[in-house]
Motif scaffolding. Structure first.
Motif, mmCIF file in Angstrom:
data_model
loop_
_atom_site.group_PDB
_atom_site.id
_atom_site.type_symbol
_atom_site.label_atom_id
_atom_site.label_comp_id
_atom_site.label_asym_id
_atom_site.label_seq_id
_atom_site.Cartn_x
_atom_site.Cartn_y
_atom_site.Cartn_z
ATOM 1 N N PRO A 160 0.813 -1.224 0.000
ATOM 2 C CA PRO A 160 0.000 0.000 0.000
ATOM 3 C C PRO A 160 0.841 1.266 0.000
ATOM 4 C CG PRO A 160 -0.178 -1.157 2.105
ATOM 5 C CD PRO A 160 0.626 -2.032 1.209
ATOM 6 N N PHE A 161 2.069 1.161 0.365
ATOM 7 C CA PHE A 161 2.896 2.375 0.417
ATOM 8 C C PHE A 161 3.890 2.439 -0.715
ATOM 9 C CE2 PHE A 161 1.619 1.241 4.728
ATOM 10 C CZ PHE A 161 0.847 2.341 5.024
ATOM 11 N N TYR A 162 3.719 1.590 -1.634
ATOM 12 C CA TYR A 162 4.653 1.587 -2.752
ATOM 13 C C TYR A 162 3.827 1.512 -4.022
ATOM 14 C CZ TYR A 162 8.882 0.536 -5.405
ATOM 15 O OH TYR A 162 9.931 0.574 -6.277
ATOM 16 N N ASN A 163 3.722 2.670 -4.686
ATOM 17 C CA ASN A 163 2.860 2.718 -5.865
ATOM 18 C C ASN A 163 3.523 2.036 -7.058
ATOM 19 O OD1 ASN A 163 0.967 4.070 -4.452
ATOM 20 N ND2 ASN A 163 1.262 6.058 -5.461
ATOM 21 N N MET A 164 2.717 1.305 -7.775
ATOM 22 C CA MET A 164 3.132 0.752 -9.058
ATOM 23 C C MET A 164 1.887 0.654 -9.904
ATOM 24 S SD MET A 164 3.012 -3.237 -8.822
ATOM 25 C CE MET A 164 1.355 -3.763 -8.601
ATOM 26 N N ARG A 206 7.147 1.164 -11.811
ATOM 27 C CA ARG A 206 7.336 1.265 -10.366
ATOM 28 C C ARG A 206 7.601 2.694 -9.956
ATOM 29 N NH1 ARG A 206 11.877 -3.068 -10.076
ATOM 30 N NH2 ARG A 206 12.506 -1.884 -8.244
ATOM 31 N N MET A 207 7.531 2.876 -8.638
ATOM 32 C CA MET A 207 7.673 4.212 -8.066
ATOM 33 C C MET A 207 9.020 4.842 -8.379
ATOM 34 S SD MET A 207 6.308 4.567 -4.245
ATOM 35 C CE MET A 207 7.502 5.542 -3.401
ATOM 36 N N ASN A 208 10.023 4.032 -8.359
ATOM 37 C CA ASN A 208 11.367 4.579 -8.560
ATOM 38 C C ASN A 208 11.697 4.749 -10.046
ATOM 39 O OD1 ASN A 208 11.597 1.962 -9.356
ATOM 40 N ND2 ASN A 208 13.298 1.441 -8.003
HETATM 41 C C1 NAG Z 1 0.721 6.537 -4.497
HETATM 42 O O1 NAG Z 1 -0.263 6.901 -5.444
HETATM 43 C C2 NAG Z 1 -1.339 7.600 -4.839
HETATM 44 C C3 NAG Z 1 -2.324 7.883 -5.944
HETATM 45 O O2 NAG Z 1 -1.809 7.628 -7.136
HETATM 46 C C4 NAG Z 1 -0.847 8.850 -4.226
HETATM 47 O O3 NAG Z 1 -1.883 9.537 -3.621
HETATM 48 C C5 NAG Z 1 0.209 8.541 -3.203
HETATM 49 O O4 NAG Z 1 0.753 9.679 -2.640
HETATM 50 C C6 NAG Z 1 1.296 7.719 -3.790
HETATM 51 N N1 NAG Z 1 2.230 7.329 -2.779
HETATM 52 C C7 NAG Z 1 3.533 7.433 -2.865
HETATM 53 C C8 NAG Z 1 4.354 6.948 -1.731
HETATM 54 O O5 NAG Z 1 4.058 7.897 -3.871
#
Ligand code: NAG
Ligand code: NAG
Ligand code: NAG
Ligand code: NAG
Ligand code: NAG
Ligand code: NAG
Ligand code: NAG
Ligand code: NAG
Ligand code: NAG
Length: 685
Positions: A189-193, A242-244
Motif C-alpha cells: 500500500p505504500f509503494y505505488n506501481m 514502479r515508483m522509482n
Molecule cells: C501513491 O499513489 C497515490 C495515488 O496515485 C498517491 O496519492 C500517493 O501519494 C502515492 N504514494 C507514494 C508513496 O508515492
C-alpha cells in the motif's frame, strides 16, 4: 519442527500438585488433554504465503491467530533458531506486540502492526532491503507458556521482484471474445506501481487486486476484447511501472485465427470481355488467411467447376459469373462475383421462307434469317441474291411488300455484329409466280405472204408456272377453236388476212399478245392470169413509173418499214372513198393516220386490146403539175372488174371509164384538191 519450550507446559505443574496415589487416572486424562493442546497449538497461527518484493518497497506479512488460548503477547522473529541447550528460540526480533517494548534491531522504525483486531497479527515492513530476505515466524506467549509457530513466512527482496505474469490465451479466433491477464503477486500500500496495457486492439482494461490474507496477494489487470482478423500478429504489452521509475514488461504477439480474407478472382489479361479463343488465366487470390488456405473451389453461375483449369483458350460457353471459394481450418470465404463475357461474331444459322417458297407476284413475301447466337448483339443482316449482295437490313427478315417476278432467285443471309459476320445461310429458292407476260406472236415465214403457202403462227409467253398454259387464238376478234401454242394456216387465202392475237392463261391469270397483221397477196400465177387479160403493158409502165418515183421523188418522204417491204410484189393502195374525203377535207392527215386506213389491193395490168391507149397522159379536167398520171383504159372485155358494167359505158362517158392511177408526192397532196371522180390509190413499194 515446532516443539514445546521448557520441560513441560502447565499440565506438569498440575501433576506436581497432586498426590502420587491419585496420579494414574489423572495422568491419562492429562495425556489426552495434552494431545488436544498440542493439536491446537500446532494450528495456532496461520501465516500468509511467501512474499517477493523489491528493495525499498514494503511487504505485508499477513498473520492470523487461531488458538483459543489466552495470549499475553506475540513476537515476530526473523530467521529464529532453536537453541537446544537452553531449549529456546533465538533470533532477531522483528516486532513485539507489547506496547513499550524497546527494539534495537534493523527492523526498528520499519515495522508497523496493521492488524484490525486482537487475533490479527499482520505486520507491514517498509523500506525493504535485500537483508530482509529470510524466514519470518511468530512466537505466541501466554501465562507460563511460549509457542513458536511451526510454519514460516518467507520473504524475498530482490531487483526482479515478484515478476510479471502475462497469460497467453490458448487459441484466439476472430470475433470470439478473449481476456488477457497480466498479474503480479505483489501489493504494497505504500509503494505505488501501475500495470498498464500497451495495445491497439481497442480492448477494455480492468484492474483486479486480490488482497485476501492467507492467499497470494496479487494485482491483476485484465484486457478484454473481441479480436478482428486484422489484429493478427499485433503485439500487446503489459507494462509495469514502479515508483522509482524502474519498469518491467511482458509482450505477446497475437495469433488470431480467421477464415481466408479478401478472396478475389484475378483474371489475366485484365478484362471482363474476351474475344473467343483468347488465352485467359483465372486465379483465386487470397490476401490474408490464418492458417493457410487448404483448398480452392470454383463455381460458374453457382455451379461447381471440378476440376477447374485456370488457364484456357476461352470459348463461348465459358461466359458467365465466376466465384472462387478459399477454405482453411477455420472456415471458407467466397470471392466477389466476376462476370466474364465472351465476344464472337454471330454463329451460323439457317434461313427460311415462311409459308412456302412459292409466292404470287404483287403479294408480299418474307425471308427470315432467324436470330443467331451473337455477342455483341447483331447489328444488321446482309442479304445475298445469287451470291451478290442484295440488301442490308436491321431486322432479321427481308420483306417484299409487292414481290415482283424479277425477285425470284436464290437468297442467302449473313448476320453481322461489330466483330464480323456469320457464315452465309442459304434460303430456299424464292419462286415468284405470275400470270403470262411478254405474250407475243411470231409469224413464219413473215407477216407478208402470198396466197397458197403454209403460214405458222406461234404464240410465246413467259409465265410461272408455265406448264399447262392455255392458248386462245383470235382472228379479227373472233376466238378460234384451236388452242395450242402454234397455229397453222395451211394454204393461206386472202380471207386469212387480218388481225391476229393470242391470249395465254395459267393458274395465276391471263395476258394478251400484240396484234399481228397478216398480209396475204396474190401469187404470181394469179397476177399472170390478169396480165394475160391485156393490161400487162400498161401495168408494166406503171411499175416503171413507180420505180422511178420510188427511187426519186418519194425517197425522201416515203416511210419504209421492214414490215411494209415486200420483195416479191408491188401493191397498190386503194383508199376508201369516204375515209379519204373525211381526212382531206379536214386538217392535213398525218402519214400515220393515212396508213392506218389504207386498204391494199393488187393493181393488175391487163393487156390492152387496142394496143395504143396505154401511154401516159394527164387528166384533162384537173391538170396538176405534181401528179403523174398513168391512164389505164379499161378494156371492154375486162368484165372481171367488179361493179363495172362495160356495156353501159358510152363514148361520152369514156373519161369515166378510165381509171387513173395517181402517183403523187404525199407532202404535196395535202395542198391538192381532191377530185371526187377519181379513185385514189397509193402505190407502195
Ligand atoms: C501513491 O499513489 C497515490 C495515488 O496515485 C498517491 O496519492 C500517493 O501519494 C502515492 N504514494 C507514494 C508513496 O508515492
Ligand atoms: C488483519 O489486518 C489486515 C491489515 O489491516 C487486514 O488486511 C486483514 O484483513 C485482517 N485479517 C483479518 C482476519 O481480520
Ligand atoms: C523509508 O523510506 C522513505 C522513502 O523511501 C523515507 O522517507 C523514510 O525516511 C525511510 N524510513 C526509514 C526508517 O529509513
Ligand atoms: C510476555 O508475557 C509473558 C507472560 O505474561 C511475560 O513473562 C513476558 O515478559 C512478556 N514479554 C514481554 C516482552 O512483555
Ligand atoms: C522458507 O525458507 C526456508 C529456508 O530458506 C525453507 O527451508 C522453507 O522451506 C521455506 N518455506 C516456504 C514456505 O517456502
Ligand atoms: C520491455 O522490456 C525490455 C527489456 O526486458 C525493454 O528493452 C523494452 O524497452 C521494454 N518495453 C517497454 C515498452 O518498456
Ligand atoms: C491485402 O490486404 C491489405 C490489408 O490487409 C491491403 O492493404 C492490400 O492492398 C491487400 N492486397 C491485395 C492484393 O488485395
Ligand atoms: C419481257 O421482255 C423484256 C424485254 O425483252 C425482258 O426484259 C423481260 O425479262 C421479259 N419478261 C419476262 C417475264 O420474261
Ligand atoms: C401482261 O404483260 C405485260 C408485259 O408483257 C405486263 O406488263 C402486264 O403486267 C401483264 N398483265 C398481267 C395481268 O399480268
Amino acid at each position: 519442527m515446532d516443539s514445546m519450550e521448557g520441560a513441560t507446559p502447565c499440565g506438569l505443574r498440575i501433576i506436581n500438585n497432586m498426590g502420587a496415589w491419585r496420579t494414574w487416572p489423572i495422568v491419562f486424562l492429562i495425556f489426552l488433554f495434552k494431545d488436544a493442546l498440542n493439536k491446537d497449538i500446532n494450528r495456532s497461527v496461520q501465516l500468509g504465503s511467501a512474499v517477493t518484493a523489491w528493495e525499498g518497497s514494503c511487504a505485508v506479512l499477513s498473520c492470523k491467530i487461531l488458538t483459543y488460548r489466552t495470549i499475553a503477547n506475540f513476537t515476530w522473529y526473523y530467521n529464529p533458531e532453536y537453541d537446544d541447550a537452553v531449549k529456546t528460540f533465538k533470533g532477531t526480533i522483528v516486532y513485539q506486540s507489547t506496547k513499550n517494548a524497546e527494539l534495537n534491531s534493523p527492523f526498528a522504525d520499519r515495522v508497523q502492526y496493521v492488524g484490525t483486531d486482537e487475533k490479527n497479527c499482520t505486520i507491514l515492513i517498509t523500506n525493504l532491503t535485500r537483508q530482509d530476505s529470510g524466514s519470518y515466524q511468530l512466537r505466541l506467549m501466554g501465562k507460563d507458556w511460549k509457542w513458536m509457530s511451526k510454519s514460516m513466512l518467507n520473504l524475498t527482496v530482490s531487483d526482479a521482484g515478484p515478476g510479471l505474469k502475462l497469460h497467453q490465451v490458448p487459441e484466439m479466433q476472430e470475433n470470439q471474445k478473449v481476456a488477457l491477464t497480466c498479474s503480479i503477486d505483489y501489493d504494497c500500500p505504500f509503494y505505488n506501481m501501475t500495470l498498464t496495457w500497451l495495445q491497439n486492439v481497442n480492448g477494455k482494461e480492468e484492474m483486479i487486486i486480490k488482497k485476501d490474507i492467507g492467499e497470494k496477494r496479487s494485482t491483476t489487470t485484465k484486457l478484454t476484447f473481441v479480436p478482428s482478423w486484422k489484429d493478427n500478429n499485433k503485439m500487446i504489452t503489459c507494462l509495469l511501472q514502479r515508483m522509482n521509475g524502474a519498469n518491467d514488461n511482458r509482450t505477446i504477439q497475437l495469433d488470431v485465427k480467421y477464415p481466408p480474407k479478401n478472396v478475389t478472382v484475378v483474371i489475366k489479361p485484365d478484362s471482363k470481355q474476351f474475344r473467343e479463343g483468347t488465352l485467359v488465366t483465372f486465379e483465386c487470390v487470397v490476401n490474408n488467411s490464418n492458417p493457410d488456405v487448404t483448398d480452392f473451389a470454383w463455381r460458374k453461375n453457382k455451379i461447381p467447376l471440378f476440376p477447374f483449369s485456370g488457364k484456357k483458350a476461352i470459348r463461348v460457353e465459358d461466359a458467365g459469373m465466376y466465384t472462387c471459394e478459399a477454405t482453411n481450418e477455420i472456415g471458407k470465404s467466397p470471392s466477389d462475383e466476376v462476370f466474364v463475357e465472351v465476344l464472337y461474331p454471330p454463329k451460323s444459322s439457317s434461313c427460311t421462307i415462311p409459308n412456302g417458297t412459292n409466292k404470287r407476284e404483287h403479294k408480299e413475301a418474307i425471308l427470315k434469317c432467324p436470330s443467331m447466337q451473337s455477342n455483341p448483339k447483331i447489328s444488321s443482316y446482309e442479304w445475298f441474291k445469287s451470291r451478290k449482295l442484295y440488301k442490308t437490313t436491321n431486322s432479321d427478315s427481308l420483306y417484299f411488300p409487292n414481290v415482283q417476278w424479277t425477285d425470284s432467285g436464290y437468297y442467302s443471309c449473313k448476320a453481322i455484329n461489330t466483330l464480323g459476320s456469320s457464315p452465309e445461310a442459304e434460303c430456299a429458292y424464292l419462286r415468284v409466280e405470275y400470270a403470262p407476260k411478254n405474250v407475243s406472236i411470231s409469224v413464219s415465214p413473215g407477216n407478208f405472204v402470198t396466197e397458197n403457202i403454209n403460214v405458222q403462227l406461234t404464240c410465246t409467253a413467259s409465265a410461272n408456272p408455265n406448264n399447262n398454259l392455255e392458248y386462245t387464238w383470235y382472228h379479227k376478234d373472233q376466238a378460234l377453236q384451236k388452242s395450242e401454242k402454234g397455229y397453222v394456216l395451211p394454204n393461206v387465202q386472202m380471207s386469212h388476212a387480218g388481225e391476229y392475237y393470242c391470249v395465254v392463261q395459267n393458274g395465276i391469270g391471263s395476258n394478251k399478245s400484240q396484234v399481228v397483221h397478216l398480209h396475204v397477196s396474190y401469187s404470181t400465177n394469179t397476177i399472170a392470169m390478169y396480165s394475160a387479160a391485156g393490161i400487162g403493158p400498161l401495168i408494166a409502165i406503171i411499175i416503171i413509173v413507180a420505180l422511178i418515183v420510188h427511187f426519186g421523188v418519194w425517197q425522201k418522204t416515203c416511210r419504209k418499214t421492214d414490215n411494209d417491204r415486200s420483195d416479191s410484189a408491188f401493191f397498190v393502195l386503194k383508199k376508201k372513198h369516204n375515209e379519204v374525203s373525211d381526212q382531206l377535207e379536214q386538217d392535213a392527215p398525218s402519214e400515220d393516220s393515212l396508213t392506218d386506213r389504207i386498204n391494199y389491193a393488187s393493181l393488175q395490168f391487163p393487156m390492152s386490146s387496142n394496143g395504143g391507149q396505154n401511154q401516159p397522159r394527164r387528166n384533162p379536167n384537173h391538170p396538176e403539175p405534181n401528179d403523174i398520171y398513168s391512164v389505164v383504159q379499161k378494156p371492154r372485155s375486162a368484165a372481171e372488174y367488179e361493179n363495172i358494167d362495160s356495156s353501159k359505158i358510152t363514148q361520152d362517158e369514156y373519161q369515166d371509164e378510165i381509171h387513173y392511177s395517181i402517183i403523187t408526192n404525199l407532202n404535196k397532196s395535202t395542198a391538192r384538191e381532191r377530185d371526187p371522180d377519181v379513185e385514189y390509190a397509193m402505190l407502195k413499194h
